[in-house]
Design an enzyme around this catalytic site. Sequence first.
Site, PDB file in Angstrom:
ATOM      1  N   ASP A  64       0.816  -1.219   0.000  1.00 25.84           N
ATOM      2  CA  ASP A  64       0.000   0.000   0.000  1.00 25.84           C
ATOM      3  C   ASP A  64       0.849   1.269   0.000  1.00 25.84           C
ATOM      4  OD1 ASP A  64      -2.072  -1.788   0.295  1.00 25.84           O
ATOM      5  OD2 ASP A  64      -2.856  -0.906   2.143  1.00 25.84           O
ATOM      6  N   HIS A 212       3.781  -2.227   3.100  1.00 25.57           N
ATOM      7  CA  HIS A 212       3.770  -0.872   2.552  1.00 25.57           C
ATOM      8  C   HIS A 212       5.025  -0.623   1.718  1.00 25.57           C
ATOM      9  CE1 HIS A 212       0.891  -0.676   5.886  1.00 25.57           C
ATOM     10  NE2 HIS A 212       0.279   0.238   5.161  1.00 25.57           N
TER      11      HIS A 212
HETATM   12 ZN    ZN Z   1      -2.339   3.085   3.568  1.00 21.87          ZN
END
Ligand code: ZN
Length: 243
Positions: A64, A212
């Site tokens: 992400d 991430h």
């Molecule tokens: Zn996020």
Amino acid sequence: MKVFHALAISALTCLAGAAMAAECGPGALGTARTITLKREAALYGANQHSALPLAQGEVVLTFDDGPSPEYTPMVLKALADQCASATFFMEGQNLRLSPDLARRVVSEGHSAGIHSDTHPHMAELSAEQQLADLQRSRAAYLAVFGIETPAYRFPFLEETPTLLDALKAANITVASIDLGINDWIPEDTTEILAERLRVSLDKAGRGIILMHDANGPTAKALPALLAVLKDKGYKVVHLEWEK
Ligand SMILES: [Zn+2]
């Protein structure tokens, strides 16, 4: 003749397997299989919804908050070194800043969805503001990839009725998660992240892993994180969506 034919096919299969293994490097994690999902208003991720149809020991890699010019290339390199395919949930604002990098992610065999436009806490916004954020992020995705996004991940996984309704109406799949490694602390070391992954895997046993690509410690740790998956015998499943 039948036996010979079966042997010939078997030999060819072995050769193809050997060629792929050599291309990926000996002992690479690899990608075991691909699931192609329909473009529909489904909700996945056992953290909040129903689980994907994965066997015990199967995981989906997701990243992400990118694309990040600083860290996403490191993530792509680590994935390529292991022939592992992932899904990237990108922010609209980052798609506008780094369209070529976003297209590079997909050209390297990964899939992409959106993760809001500016990563707000949606529940703190009015319905109009939430819908405007969704619209901007969908437009950014369309501008970069030339197709509508098939999937959406809520920022902070904080879902709202307004956006759930809008995503359902647009046939966009909500992609939640099954497990994560809480990778947003700048001081996290590779060993800390690897240990969090081991603990999360032992608990969940399968599922969609949240990481991430815009987080420096994650990008640096990814070779070690992929080694954890390999050492523990996990298989990578790649998510795609119908075009
Ligand atoms: Zn996020």
